[in-house]
Design an enzyme around this catalytic site. Structure first.
Site, PDB file in Angstrom:
ATOM      1  N   GLU A 113       0.824  -1.216   0.000  1.00 44.78           N
ATOM      2  CA  GLU A 113       0.000   0.000   0.000  1.00 44.78           C
ATOM      3  C   GLU A 113       0.854   1.261   0.000  1.00 44.78           C
ATOM      4  OE1 GLU A 113      -2.764  -0.125   3.281  1.00 44.78           O
ATOM      5  OE2 GLU A 113      -4.004  -1.672   2.326  1.00 44.78           O
ATOM      6  N   GLU A 154      -6.185  -7.456  -0.529  1.00 42.79           N
ATOM      7  CA  GLU A 154      -6.444  -7.290   0.910  1.00 42.79           C
ATOM      8  C   GLU A 154      -7.772  -6.571   1.102  1.00 42.79           C
ATOM      9  OE1 GLU A 154      -3.178  -5.704   3.482  1.00 42.79           O
ATOM     10  OE2 GLU A 154      -4.795  -4.555   4.409  1.00 42.79           O
TER      11      GLU A 154
HETATM   12  C1  IDC Z   1      -2.526  -3.656  10.542  1.00 41.67           C
HETATM   13  C2  IDC Z   1      -2.713  -4.817  11.507  1.00 41.67           C
HETATM   14  C3  IDC Z   1      -2.314  -4.378  12.899  1.00 41.67           C
HETATM   15  C4  IDC Z   1      -0.886  -3.860  12.855  1.00 41.67           C
HETATM   16  C5  IDC Z   1      -0.762  -2.748  11.833  1.00 41.67           C
HETATM   17  C6  IDC Z   1       0.680  -2.294  11.676  1.00 41.67           C
HETATM   18  O1  IDC Z   1      -4.046  -5.239  11.449  1.00 41.67           O
HETATM   19  O2  IDC Z   1      -2.418  -5.453  13.805  1.00 41.67           O
HETATM   20  O3  IDC Z   1      -0.539  -3.354  14.120  1.00 41.67           O
HETATM   21  O4  IDC Z   1      -1.202  -3.203  10.570  1.00 41.67           O
HETATM   22  O5  IDC Z   1       0.732  -0.995  11.258  1.00 41.67           O
HETATM   23  C7  IDC Z   1      -3.873  -2.143   5.864  1.00 41.67           C
HETATM   24  C8  IDC Z   1      -2.523  -2.724   5.871  1.00 41.67           C
HETATM   25  C9  IDC Z   1      -2.349  -3.710   6.994  1.00 41.67           C
HETATM   26  C10 IDC Z   1      -3.042  -3.234   8.254  1.00 41.67           C
HETATM   27  C11 IDC Z   1      -4.539  -3.182   7.972  1.00 41.67           C
HETATM   28  C12 IDC Z   1      -5.364  -2.723   9.166  1.00 41.67           C
HETATM   29  O6  IDC Z   1      -2.170  -3.317   4.633  1.00 41.67           O
HETATM   30  O7  IDC Z   1      -0.984  -3.874   7.221  1.00 41.67           O
HETATM   31  O8  IDC Z   1      -2.788  -4.167   9.255  1.00 41.67           O
HETATM   32  N1  IDC Z   1      -4.786  -2.304   6.848  1.00 41.67           N
HETATM   33  O9  IDC Z   1      -5.000  -1.445   9.549  1.00 41.67           O
HETATM   34  N2  IDC Z   1      -4.423  -1.379   4.935  1.00 41.67           N
HETATM   35  C13 IDC Z   1      -5.651  -1.003   5.327  1.00 41.67           C
HETATM   36  C14 IDC Z   1      -5.914  -1.585   6.547  1.00 41.67           C
END
Ligand code: IDC
Length: 332
Positions: A169, A257
């Site tokens: 992303e 995702e």
């Molecule tokens: C989130 C995980 C969380 C972790 C965080 C790290 O759910 O546990 O602490 O990342 O920064 C994304 C991302 C994905 C995110 C997820 C939710 O690709 O890494 O995971 N998210 O925030 N894009 C949109 C949402």
């Protein structure tokens, strides 16, 4: 006596032949999933038939390595009716590939290799995801990315089930032009070893601005798709509009995702908007991968936080999101 011997020989040979067929077929089934390619906006098999991958993403490979195991993958294929696993390797956060020690990098590569082998044995597709996030601009670690993917492509060029996602992303104002420059370098690195594996390219604003990518897509490369990420608690029709515009312009999309919580990965679930998204994906035969296989105490985790098992989960052991998702994939 002669006749008896003949029969024994005959039966012996029959057993040998059927054993080798059974064994050989088992191997073929595991190692040789139909190769995929991109035709127009669609992911297709060798016969040109549309294919919709359905899968689950790991949480970060450094955070929750325990879910990368053979039993979990085989279980999800059989019971959740999914055919894809995404191996999310963070580059910057928490022992990410680009910030940790050499030993950490080695451990991550080993985990990826295990993940690929487990997916292969389970008869699943597997996405190797270069999970940029806080490092919002993929060019920050461009050289490392190119070297990493070149290594992976050399290693898995004979695996028909491996896909490469080169930047999860991009964010922080990174433009499509910058991502495009990065993508060309990394795609070249992959193509130097593997001529036709499917490659997924991230888009601006946390892989949402597919309309911008559609205005100036990569040219001259086959089997490239563009990622669209959504969290139904935050993203609704305006984002589907972007997707529609991109499809109309001929851009192949892949939802590598998604979730139905809000974009933080937490907060309440929006099933109503989630249903709209699923209908949209079905209508357009777009592949999708759910975030995330873990028991972390957050609403985007597929397992309840009290559940310590790493495979064989009962329905009651899934989180509300897990139950919703598995109902979608199994139809039950
Ligand atoms: C989130 C995980 C969380 C972790 C965080 C790290 O759910 O546990 O602490 O990342 O920064 C994304 C991302 C994905 C995110 C997820 C939710 O690709 O890494 O995971 N998210 O925030 N894009 C949109 C949402």
């Amino acid at each position: 006596m002669n006749r008896y011997r003949k029969w024994v020989m005959c039966i012996f040979m029959l057993v040998c032949v059927s054993l080798s067929i059974a064994f050989g077929a088992g191997q073929v089934q595991a190692a040789k999933l139909p190769k995929l390619k991109v035709k127009g906006t669609q992911l297709v098999n060798a016969k040109g038939k549309a294919v919709q991958l359905k899968g689950v993403s790991t949480h970060g490979l450094s955070w929750y390595p325990e879910y990368v195991n053979q039993k979990a993958f085989t279980y999800m294929k059989k019971n959740w009716k999914i055919n894809t696993v995404r191996l999310a390797m963070y580059t910057s956060e928490y022992n990410g590939y680009c910030v940790g020690s050499a030993a950490n990098r080695k451990a991550l590569e080993k985990r990826i290799d295990q993940g690929v082998q487990y997916a292969t044995k389970a008869g699943m597709y597997v996405i190797i995801d270069w999970h940029i996030l806080s490092d919002g601009n993929p060019r920050t670690y461009e050289k490392k990315a190119a070297a990493f993917f070149k290594k992976m492509a050399a290693r898995y060029k004979n695996h028909t089930n491996v896909l490469y996602e080169i930047c999860n992303e991009p964010n922080g104002g990174t433009t499509w032009g910058t991502i495009r420059t990065y993508a060309k370098k990394v795609i070249r690195a992959i193509r130097s070893k593997d001529k036709d594996a499917v490659i997924l390219v991230g888009t601006p604003t946390w892989s949402q601005d597919v309309d911008l990518a559609a205005e100036n897509p990569l040219k001259g490369y086959k089997n490239v798709m563009y990622t669209l990420h959504f969290y139904a608690g935050t993203h609704g029709d305006y984002l589907r509009e972007k997707a529609r515009a991109a499809l109309k312009a001929g851009l192949p999309l892949f939802v590598s995702e998604f979730g139905i919580s809000d974009a933080s990965g937490n907060g309440s679930l929006n099933t109503k908007e989630g249903n709209k998204w699923m209908a949209f994906l079905k209508k357009n035969t777009i592949s999708y991968v759910a975030w995330n296989l873990s028991n972390k105490s957050e609403s985007s985790a597929l397992l309840k936080s009290s559940v310590k098992k790493t495979t064989g989960w009962k329905h009651s052991e899934l989180s509300a999101w897990g139950m919703w998702f598995v109902k979608k994939t199994t139809g039950k």
